[in-house]
Design an enzyme around this catalytic site. Structure first.
Site, PDB file in Angstrom:
ATOM      1  N   ASP A 108     -32.199 -20.287  27.577  1.00  0.00           N
ATOM      2  CA  ASP A 108     -32.929 -21.420  27.019  1.00  0.00           C
ATOM      3  C   ASP A 108     -33.606 -22.141  28.189  1.00  0.00           C
ATOM      4  OD1 ASP A 108     -34.089 -23.200  25.333  1.00  0.00           O
ATOM      5  OD2 ASP A 108     -32.268 -23.755  24.266  1.00  0.00           O
TER       6      ASP A 108
HETATM    7  C1  NOJ Z   1     -35.417 -25.506  24.154  1.00  0.00           C
HETATM    8  C2  NOJ Z   1     -34.879 -25.217  22.787  1.00  0.00           C
HETATM    9  O1  NOJ Z   1     -33.482 -25.381  22.770  1.00  0.00           O
HETATM   10  C3  NOJ Z   1     -35.216 -23.824  22.298  1.00  0.00           C
HETATM   11  O2  NOJ Z   1     -34.777 -23.673  20.993  1.00  0.00           O
HETATM   12  C4  NOJ Z   1     -36.693 -23.596  22.407  1.00  0.00           C
HETATM   13  O3  NOJ Z   1     -37.025 -22.343  21.881  1.00  0.00           O
HETATM   14  C5  NOJ Z   1     -37.084 -23.709  23.876  1.00  0.00           C
HETATM   15  N1  NOJ Z   1     -36.784 -25.040  24.344  1.00  0.00           N
HETATM   16  C6  NOJ Z   1     -38.552 -23.407  24.097  1.00  0.00           C
HETATM   17  O4  NOJ Z   1     -39.331 -24.403  23.594  1.00  0.00           O
END
Ligand code: NOJ
Length: 740
Positions: free
Chosen positions: A281
């Site tokens: 993430d």
């Molecule tokens: C953080 C989020 O937790 C995740 O779900 C998302 O896909 C990414 N950022 C990218 O934006």
């Protein structure tokens, strides 16, 4: 001439051999030509520069240079045929011309936005959910996007956690089915089709169980619980061929998920035999330093790759640290080869080596910019997601010829807010979104009047608009109030400790109710809110979530009865925050509370009922459904037999309508305690007024399996309650005995 002919035949044979090579062979061949830096480059993902979905690091010029040098494998937040083409052109300047993958959070629709995901889950309509992702994939891929960071299949039992809006609620069975429908919708006929995007099962794992519902917080739970409640949607996604996984920000029992060898290596890439790749993430590799799990970037990179993270989203540590770690012998090159190989495989499967620009096509983009059919679908999907919570004296549906209707509340003329959180790409696109005011006006008779007063803001103490709102209400025959939370009050990093109406919204509602006018309340939210006063005093309440581009029309379709509400809650709605977590499939305990009055030495609160305000699976219709006694094929079964269950549901009311018939079981005694109810099946059926339908379910021992304390997954013989009904609280029960 002879020589030319010979050359042609020879090269045709050569081409043929190349085409016949398997993707595995192509990947191995390519890897053999790559330098260590180029391999690591495939494992690097940066965000584009126009908008960010996390704490962005700048230095865009350096990123562009790195792309040209083949040191970047993927970009997120770059979309549009022109933009993706421009970035891809840079990658084509690199030594080996390896194309970039473009990822994006396509969460609940793209150009056409649909209800927020929790609202979609309330439809319990797997076909519509799949279709919505098919549309999202078609639109997004036409904008040059290859990969969506969806579906989020985190089970969540805590509505304080803002991200519940992006999931399917509290139940593992329902969440698994919905996750599968989404993956099918996104990936369509398969990777490589021009209208398919790679899906991503996230957040691996247990992100939805953050302590206290606070985003990014720690998770501490037994492995048994993890396997039984939180992992099944991920396992099912892996089996269904989801292209990628994303890990999660949280630690699990002290180890950050990003570096969790048991979760990512032993389970996912080990016993589940998953062949896709895992993206971290945003920044989660680097965040292992503040977690206190890695002392610096080098250790973070090492632990992340050992733990099975293949691609680094925006931490920027793989690029800086991994080559060093491999050269000094700390990290085995085989791990880099494996990670880069998994990523390259997806690029081959997407056809990007044949044509890196194949998704960046202006004509297709234009066709999907404002697709009428997609909007029509969104309108229907919106109304199917609405949950009717209360409808005293059948105040709804409204007649279209009511003389004067007042729409009051801060969301009445809102446009962008109807998108809900995670509609990053089209925030300014206000003209296409149907406001609630416009939706209602479109359907109300020409001779009727629609008044409007904002009444208050969403989240401040300003009461200066109250008087005007009360005067407006007094002029009307019926008042529709639209309250709730702003679209940026649920979503990532949007945890709330108080999930009641914010600001002075409830006070406004009370003032309007004092006028004595019939009030219909619409609640806009991305999560379950607490609204006890409204529940106890307002005659009609519809939960409208955030419904997307067609919100106003979907709402009006329900208000005026063009559509009959059929949504059912995918999460329990608590009475107070102090009751959280409250979920239907809890254990009985050794001292279960038998009722809400006897609270002496039982598992209860002395000041609060145990049951939620609105239970899982609950939702009303304008019509009435009567259930016959359920019929079981047998009350005593042996071994691998099948239990057939049937029930006849009659529509005895005045409208055609859809009902979600739910099947629950309870395993009465086990070597580990079992929940008081577990959803094991559901069917959404359309029944015309005056007609009935017989509904059948089947249960086999496979449905009775659970994880014991040694993580053995099996079933036990014994007594089971079989329950069929209209919500988790309203069921009929029959007991059976099933001998192993
Ligand atoms: C953080 C989020 O937790 C995740 O779900 C998302 O896909 C990414 N950022 C990218 O934006």
């Amino acid at each position: 001439m002879k020589r030319v002919y010979f050359l042609l035949v020879f090269s045709a044979i050569g081409m043929n051999t190349y085409a016949q090579k398997t993707i595995d062979q192509k990947v191995t061949e390519l890897l053999s030509k790559m330098t260590l830096e180029e391999k690591v480059g495939q494992m690097v993902q940066y965000s584009g520069f126009e908008y960010a979905t996390g704490p962005q690091q700048s230095n865009s010029a350096a990123v562009l240079e790195e792309i040209k040098k083949g040191k970047v494998g993927s970009m997120l937040n770059v979309a549009g045929s022109g933009e993706t083409k421009a970035f891809q052109k840079l990658a084509m300047q690199s030594r080996l011309k390896i194309p970039l993958l473009f990822g994006q959070d396509v969460i609940h629709g793209y150009r056409t936005t649909f209800p927020v995901n929790l609202g979609q889950a309330a439809s319990w309509d797997l076909d519509m959910i799949e279709k919505s992702e098919r549309i999202a994939a078609t639109e997004a891929s036409a904008y040059g996007i290859h990969w969506t960071f969806a579906p989020m299949v985190d089970i969540a039992r805590d509505p304080r956690w803002g991200r519940v809006m992006e999931g399917s609620g509290e139940d593992t069975y329902l969440g698994t089915k919905i996750g599968l429908a989404r993956i099918k919708g996104f990936q369509g006929k398969g990777l490589g089709s021009l209208d398919a995007v790679m899906a991503c099962a996230k957040h691996f794992a247990a992100y939805g169980a953050a302590v206290g519902g606070r985003d990014y917080n720690a998770v501490d739970m037994s492995l048994r619980q993890l396997h039984e409640t939180y992992l099944p949607p991920f396992k099912a996604a892996a089996e269904a061929g989801v292209a990628t996984f994303m890990n999660s920000f949280n630690d699990i029992n002290g180890i950050p998920a990003t570096a969790h060898q048991y979760i990512q290596r032993n389970l996912l890439k080990g016993s589940w035999n998953y062949k896709g790749f895992v993206v971290s993430d945003w920044g989660s590799i680097g965040e292992m330093i503040p977690h206190g799990y890695a002392k610096d970037g080098g250790e973070a990179a090492e632990k992340a790759i050992l733990g099975g993270s293949d691609m680094d989203m925006e931490s920027r540590v793989y690029m800086t640290e991994l080559p060093k770690l491999v050269k000094e012998g700390t990290v085995d090159i085989k791990l880099v080869d494996d990670a880069a190989g998994r990523i390259l495989t997806k690029k081959f499967e997407m056809g990007l080596f044949d044509d890196p620009y194949r998704f960046s096509n202006e004509k297709r983009q234009k066709e999907q910019t404002d697709n009428k059919k997609n909007r029509e679908f969104g309108r229907e999907f919106g109304s199917k997601s609405i949950v009717l919570l209360k409808n005293q004296q059948h105040i709804l549906p409204l007649s279209k010829s009511v003389k004067t209707v007042a729409l009051i509340g801060p969301f009445g003329k809102e446009t962008v807010a109807n998108h809900g959180f995670w509609s990053i790409a089209f925030k300014d696109d206000t003209q296409r979104i149907v406001s609630q005011f416009d939706g209602i006006r479109n359907q109300l008779d020409k001779n009727s009047t629609l008044l409007y007063a904002k009444g208050c803001n969403v989240d401040d103490q300003d009461r200066s608009m109250f008087a005007e709102a009360v005067e407006t209400a007094k002029k009307a025959d019926v008042v529709i109030m639209t309250l709730g939370e702003g679209h940026a009050m649920s979503g990532e990093a949007k945890s709330r400790s108080n999930i009641g109406f914010s600001g002075v919204q409830e006070d406004l509602l009370k003032e309007i109710a004092k006028t004595g006018k019939p009030v219909i309340l619409m609640i806009n939210a991305g999560r379950p809110l607490i609204f006890n006063w409204a529940s106890d005093h307002i005659p009609a309440i519809m939960y409208t979530w955030w419904l997307g581009t067609e919100a106003g029309n979907s709402i009006a379709d329900i208000l005026f009865g063009t559509m009959n509400p059929s949504g059912k809650l995918p999460m329990s709605f608590p009475r107070t925050e102090g009751q959280i977590p409250v979920y239907y499939n809890h254990y009985n305990t050794g001292r279960p509370a038998k009722n809400n009055t006897d609270r002496n030495y039982v598992s209860a609160y002395i000041d609060l009922d145990n049951d939620p305000k609105y239970p899982f699976g609950y939702g009303l219709s304008y019509t009435d459904f009567q259930y016959s006694d359920m019929v079981l094929s047998s009350a005593s079964l042996t071994g691998n037999e099948t239990l057939n269950i049937s029930v006849t549901v009659s529509n005895t009311g005045k409208y055609d309508g859809e009902e979600v018939i739910q099947l629950y079981i309870r395993d009465l005694f086990g070597k580990v305690v079992r929940p008081v109810k577990e959803l094991k099946g559901f069917q959404k059926v359309f029944i015309k007024k005056g007609e009935n339908k017989q509904v059948h379910f089947r249960l086999t021992p496979e449905d009775l399996k659970f994880f014991d304390d040694t993580l053995n997954f099996d079933w036990e013989g014994g007594e089971f309650d079989i329950m069929v009904g209209t919500s988790s609280q309203n069921v009929q029960t029959k007991r059976i005995n099933w001998v192993k």
